[in-house]
Write a protein that holds these residues in place. Structure first.
Motif, PDB file in Angstrom:
ATOM      1  N   LEU A  52     -11.993   5.880   3.061  1.00 31.39           N
ATOM      2  CA  LEU A  52     -10.676   6.187   2.521  1.00 31.39           C
ATOM      3  C   LEU A  52     -10.758   7.448   1.668  1.00 31.39           C
ATOM      4  CD1 LEU A  52      -7.743   5.127   2.372  1.00 31.39           C
ATOM      5  CD2 LEU A  52      -8.379   4.022   0.209  1.00 31.39           C
TER       6      LEU A  52
ATOM      7  N   LEU B   9       0.298   5.716   4.411  1.00 32.85           N
ATOM      8  CA  LEU B   9      -1.105   5.894   4.767  1.00 32.85           C
ATOM      9  C   LEU B   9      -1.216   6.670   6.072  1.00 32.85           C
ATOM     10  CD1 LEU B   9      -4.134   5.052   4.191  1.00 32.85           C
ATOM     11  CD2 LEU B   9      -3.685   3.097   5.701  1.00 32.85           C
TER      12      LEU B   9
ATOM     13  N   THR C  37      -3.347  10.451   1.362  1.00 34.23           N
ATOM     14  CA  THR C  37      -4.270   9.332   1.540  1.00 34.23           C
ATOM     15  C   THR C  37      -4.555   9.140   3.025  1.00 34.23           C
ATOM     16  OG1 THR C  37      -3.371   8.251  -0.425  1.00 34.23           O
ATOM     17  CG2 THR C  37      -4.713   6.910   1.042  1.00 34.23           C
TER      18      THR C  37
ATOM     19  N   TRP D  91      -8.792  -4.752   1.689  1.00 40.39           N
ATOM     20  CA  TRP D  91      -9.655  -3.733   1.088  1.00 40.39           C
ATOM     21  C   TRP D  91      -8.840  -2.567   0.546  1.00 40.39           C
ATOM     22  CZ3 TRP D  91     -10.997   1.084   3.804  1.00 40.39           C
ATOM     23  CH2 TRP D  91     -11.881   1.887   3.072  1.00 40.39           C
ATOM     24  N   LEU D  92      -7.894  -2.069   1.351  1.00 43.92           N
ATOM     25  CA  LEU D  92      -7.099  -0.928   0.915  1.00 43.92           C
ATOM     26  C   LEU D  92      -6.310  -1.243  -0.353  1.00 43.92           C
ATOM     27  CD1 LEU D  92      -5.783   0.211   4.424  1.00 43.92           C
ATOM     28  CD2 LEU D  92      -7.365   1.472   2.966  1.00 43.92           C
TER      29      LEU D  92
ATOM     30  N   LEU E 226      -7.093   7.308   6.040  1.00 47.67           N
ATOM     31  CA  LEU E 226      -8.085   6.320   6.449  1.00 47.67           C
ATOM     32  C   LEU E 226      -8.762   6.812   7.717  1.00 47.67           C
ATOM     33  CD1 LEU E 226      -9.409   3.490   6.250  1.00 47.67           C
ATOM     34  CD2 LEU E 226      -7.499   2.627   7.630  1.00 47.67           C
TER      35      LEU E 226
ATOM     36  N   GLN F   2      -6.233   3.465  -7.055  1.00 44.38           N
ATOM     37  CA  GLN F   2      -5.610   4.733  -6.704  1.00 44.38           C
ATOM     38  C   GLN F   2      -5.580   5.639  -7.935  1.00 44.38           C
ATOM     39  OE1 GLN F   2      -4.534   5.623  -3.602  1.00 44.38           O
ATOM     40  NE2 GLN F   2      -5.393   3.705  -2.889  1.00 44.38           N
TER      41      GLN F   2
ATOM     42  N   ILE G 243       0.820  -1.209   0.000  1.00 43.11           N
ATOM     43  CA  ILE G 243       0.000   0.000   0.000  1.00 43.11           C
ATOM     44  C   ILE G 243       0.853   1.258   0.000  1.00 43.11           C
ATOM     45  CG2 ILE G 243      -1.675   1.329   1.370  1.00 43.11           C
ATOM     46  CD1 ILE G 243      -2.784  -1.404   2.304  1.00 43.11           C
TER      47      ILE G 243
END
Length: 198
Positions: A147, A48, A118, A191-192, A120, A197, A45
């Motif tokens: 998100l 974050l 980004t 999920w992320l 969360l 993106q 990822i």
């Protein structure tokens, strides 16, 4: 007469001592989520920002709560001599950040927002030990995750995890909710990684 008075005095003293012992409350046990489990997955990822978790005011406390589904499912009850070491929001946030970092995600706080657009955000709907019977319970965790990238909503999803408690008490509930939090972290990572993106 003197002997009788001595006996009465001795009995009164014993009664007071026993009463004092009986009225001393037990020490309060404090629970956290314990050590992290061994890493089970890695993530690509990247960076974050994980914002502070929010939720209902009733959960913004260190009280450990349970529900008796077989008696009154609408009533959350606090354990008398058992508490969390921090609020559920704080414990869950720390646990998720630790799980993410262990999986290879570069985790930042909201004060570092300039370095990563980004974000969360999570809102807890349920964080409770629920008893189906007097001897059977589950740790239930329900979270809505959103998100954002550059202040624009990319995706939103609700996650629920339920883990059976090994014992029908506060210690069992703490273990079940810790395991539910680790399972939630794995769900969030999957999920992320699936969110496109821009």
């Amino acid at each position: 007469m003197t002997v009788q008075l001595r006996h009465l005095f001795a009995l009164a003293t014993c009664a007071l001592l026993l009463g004092g012992c009986a009225s001393t409350p037990p020490a309060t046990a404090r629970y956290d989520f314990g050590p992290l489990p061994a890493p089970s997955t890695s993530s690509q990822i990247g960076t974050l920002i994980v914002a502070d978790i929010t939720g209902p005011t009733a959960l913004d406390t260190e009280h450990m709560q349970y529900r008796l589904l077989y008696a009154d499912a609408r009533q959350a009850r606090p354990y008398a001599y058992n508490q969390w070491a921090a609020t559920p929001f704080q414990l869950l946030g720390q646990r998720l950040r630790a799980n993410f970092a262990q999986a290879g995600v570069k985790v930042l706080s909201t004060t570092d927002a300039i370095t990563s657009p980004t974000v969360l955000r999570m809102e807890v709907n349920e964080f409770t030990q629920s008893f189906d019977t007097a001897k059977s319970s589950q740790g239930i965790l329900n979270v809505r995750a959103s998100l954002f990238r550059n202040h624009r909503l990319l995706d939103q999803r609700t996650f629920q995890r339920s883990v059976a408690a090994p014992t029908p008490d506060a210690a069992g509930g703490a273990q079940a909710l810790a395991e539910a939090s680790d399972a939630l972290a794995a769900d969030l990572l999957v999920w992320l990684a699936s969110v496109p993106q821009p």
